[in-house]
Each structure stands twice: as C-alpha cells, then as structure tokens.
Scaffold this active site. Structure first.
Site, PDB file in Angstrom:
ATOM      1  N   ASP A  81       0.484  85.076   8.478  1.00 14.54           N
ATOM      2  CA  ASP A  81      -0.623  84.681   9.361  1.00 14.54           C
ATOM      3  C   ASP A  81      -1.938  84.593   8.601  1.00 14.54           C
ATOM      4  OD1 ASP A  81       1.177  86.750  11.472  1.00 14.54           O
ATOM      5  OD2 ASP A  81       0.883  84.614  11.845  1.00 14.54           O
ATOM      6  N   ASP A 136       5.421  77.819   4.235  1.00 15.62           N
ATOM      7  CA  ASP A 136       6.068  78.883   5.006  1.00 15.62           C
ATOM      8  C   ASP A 136       5.246  80.153   4.823  1.00 15.62           C
ATOM      9  OD1 ASP A 136       9.203  80.711   4.520  1.00 15.62           O
ATOM     10  OD2 ASP A 136       7.669  80.775   6.097  1.00 15.62           O
ATOM     11  N   TYR A 180       9.184  86.570  17.130  1.00 19.81           N
ATOM     12  CA  TYR A 180       7.792  86.247  16.790  1.00 19.81           C
ATOM     13  C   TYR A 180       6.938  86.469  18.032  1.00 19.81           C
ATOM     14  CZ  TYR A 180       9.061  84.247  12.258  1.00 19.81           C
ATOM     15  OH  TYR A 180       9.515  84.073  10.965  1.00 19.81           O
TER      16      TYR A 180
HETATM   17  N1  LIG Z   1       9.368  83.195   5.838  1.00 15.68           N
HETATM   18  C1  LIG Z   1       9.219  84.095   6.907  1.00 15.68           C
HETATM   19  C2  LIG Z   1       8.497  83.511   8.089  1.00 15.68           C
HETATM   20  C3  LIG Z   1       7.015  83.587   7.979  1.00 15.68           C
HETATM   21  N2  LIG Z   1       6.409  83.028   9.173  1.00 15.68           N
HETATM   22  C4  LIG Z   1       6.046  83.962  10.219  1.00 15.68           C
HETATM   23  C5  LIG Z   1       5.578  83.229  11.462  1.00 15.68           C
HETATM   24  C6  LIG Z   1       5.091  84.168  12.528  1.00 15.68           C
HETATM   25  C7  LIG Z   1       4.014  85.106  12.010  1.00 15.68           C
HETATM   26  N3  LIG Z   1       3.529  86.000  13.017  1.00 15.68           N
HETATM   27  C8  LIG Z   1       4.487  85.851  10.783  1.00 15.68           C
HETATM   28  C9  LIG Z   1       5.000  84.918   9.701  1.00 15.68           C
END
Ligand SMILES: NCCCN[C@H]1CC[C@H](N)CC1
Length: 292
Positions: A162, A159, A228
């Site tokens: 980027d 998890d 996102y």
């Molecule tokens: N645990 C939080 C989620 C982390 N994943 C995200 C996916 C989309 C990305 N731009 C930023 C991190």
C-alpha cells in the site's frame, strides 16, 4: 488483541479489521524496509504480513496473482518482454510464465527478505522464480525504471503493497511517467489499485494521473480477494499511445493454455468471463472513475 487471532488493523481502513485464526507463528523479522511476519492460519494456509498488512494467503492468492497478470497479458497479442515491480513473493512470476510467447521476465523487488520468506514458506508461490526467463533485481523500482531504455517492455506489472511504507512512490505521478517511458507504443501496465469501498480518493488521483500520462486506454478493474481489506482489490490497466488495446475484449486468451504452463498447476480463478466482469463497476465508482 484476541489471543490466537491476527487482526489487520491499519489507518488505511479505519474502524474495521479482518481477522484470521493463528495456528502457529512461522517467522518474524525486520528487514531494512519493513516488519515481516509469516504465520500458519487455521483456514487460509500460510499468511504473509508486511508492517501488519496481509499481502497474501495460500488459499486466496490465486485470485490476485491471476487477475493482475492475465488482465494485461491477455489484452495484447504477443507479449515478449515483461517487467514486474514488487511481487517479491514470486506469485506474479508464476502467472506470467504461463504465457509461452514471453522471452524475458525482469523483476525488481526492494526487499530481499520477502523473496527469502516466500521461498521458505510459500513454495507454490515462489515457484515462479524457477522459470529460466526470470531475472531478479533487488532494488528500488523507481530507480530501476529510470535506468530502463525507452520502449523496452511490452507489459509492466506493479505488484505493490500500500502507499504507506516502501511502496509509497509507486503511487505517484513521476513513477507512472517512468512506466510509460519504459513501455513500447501500445504497451500495457497493470498496477495494484486498492479498494473502491475504502480508497475512492486514492483511486481518483491515480485515474487522473493515468489519463494525463497514458494516451491509449485507461481502465479500472476489480476482483474478489477475501483476505484483502473490504474483500476486494482493484487494478489500473493502461496502455501507451500506439496499437489500440481493448482491455475488455482480450485478444490473447490463456484458458486453452499450452503444455508449457502445466508445470505451475491449473488456473484456479481467471477465465474469460471473470476477465470481462472485472471491468463492471458499481455506480458510485463508475461516476468517479469514468468522469476523470
Ligand atoms: N504480492 C502480494 C500482493 C500485494 N498486494 C496487496 C494488495 C492489498 C494491500 N492491502 C496489500 C498488498
């Protein structure tokens, strides 16, 4: 910058920026690894931002956390040992703990500040830490995996943020090799795999690496997360050589969940139809991903 609005501007999605109306800044800090911001938004609850990039909001985190966990864990018959790389906010832990067959949940998060702000500002997300099966390791996931004995885990969930910043190495081949080594035969990994609208080249490289390293199944899935970039996020699902894993036809359904998981509230997003639908790709993505 428009006063009272947060815009997610990044070279990773040039020319576009999702914005959220800000009610109040709740926390601003700089950890050893990144800038950490928490604000109360007008319509998405509290929002966690790392180096200017939205990581989660209270309103839509269910989509990401439920899918990144249940796509892999519902695909193997009897998960017992799970490792989470990243995920310091605790949301993935909350979802993993719904599976009563699980005996051990290890998590390796590099930035303690993420854990601390989640406990302070995201109580329904950090609730995942309350499960007694959870062991938190603060450190680099790359080093952690190198120290893991071969074949330890049934499932590994990556998890990450980027590939620009602390998570960069989590997208590279050596890391995927160490994941494969740490999984038992027929074990599964699910990683955060960006957006088919924005990152087809990154995805192309990840798929090519995974096909070389994981000799079981290799599939790309995706889902809707409004906050996102481009409103979607993808997942790389791979299994090691051994008992065949068919990610598209889950063998271990969770919808008829047992009493144990009620403590974390009901599933808000994941169900078996969404599981199957997640693997349906538009032609431009299918062409790249399924030809690699
Ligand atoms: N645990 C939080 C989620 C982390 N994943 C995200 C996916 C989309 C990305 N731009 C930023 C991190």
């Amino acid at each position: 910058v428009i006063p009272g609005w947060f815009s997610e501007i990044s070279p990773m999605w040039p020319g576009e920026a999702h914005s959220l109306k800000v009610e109040k800044i709740l926390f601003q800090g700089k950890s050893e690894y990144q800038n950490v911001l928490v604000f109360k938004s007008s319509t998405y609850g509290n929002v966690l931002v790392l180096d200017g990039v939205i990581q989660l909001t209270e309103r839509d985190e269910c989509a990401y956390q439920e899918m990144i966990v249940h796509l892999p864990l519902c695909s193997i018959p009897n998960p017992k040992k799970v490792l989470v790389i990243g995920g310091g906010d605790g949301g993935v832990l909350r979802e993993v703990s719904r599976h009563s067959s699980i005996e051990q949940i290890d998590i390796c998060e590099i930035d303690k500040m993420v854990v601390d702000v989640s406990e302070q500002f995201f109580p329904h997300v950090s609730i995942g830490y309350k499960d007694p099966r959870v062991t938190l390791h603060i450190g680099d996931g790359v080093a952690f995996l190198k120290a893991v004995p071969e074949g330890t885990y049934d499932a590994i969930i990556v998890d990450s943020s980027d590939p620009i910043g602390p998570a960069q190495e989590l997208f590279e081949k050596p890391f995927f090799e160490s994941v494969a080594k740490a999984l038992r035969p027929g074990g599964v990994v699910c990683t955060q795999a960006e957006s088919i609208w924005l990152h087809m080249h990154i995805i192309e490289d990840i798929v090519a690496n995974c096909r070389q390293i994981f000799k079981g199944s290799v599939n790309y899935a995706w889902t809707s997360v409004p906050t996102y970039p481009s409103g979607v996020i993808g997942f790389m699902l791979c299994s090691t050589e051994g008992p065949l894993v068919d990610f598209k036809h889950p063998v271990n359904p969770i919808e008829d969940d047992d009493s144990h998981c009620k403590s974390n509230g009901p599933l808000k997003f994941y169900n078996k139809e969404m599981h199957a639908a997640a693997f349906c790709l538009p032609s431009f993505a299918k062409k790249v991903i399924e030809s690699k």
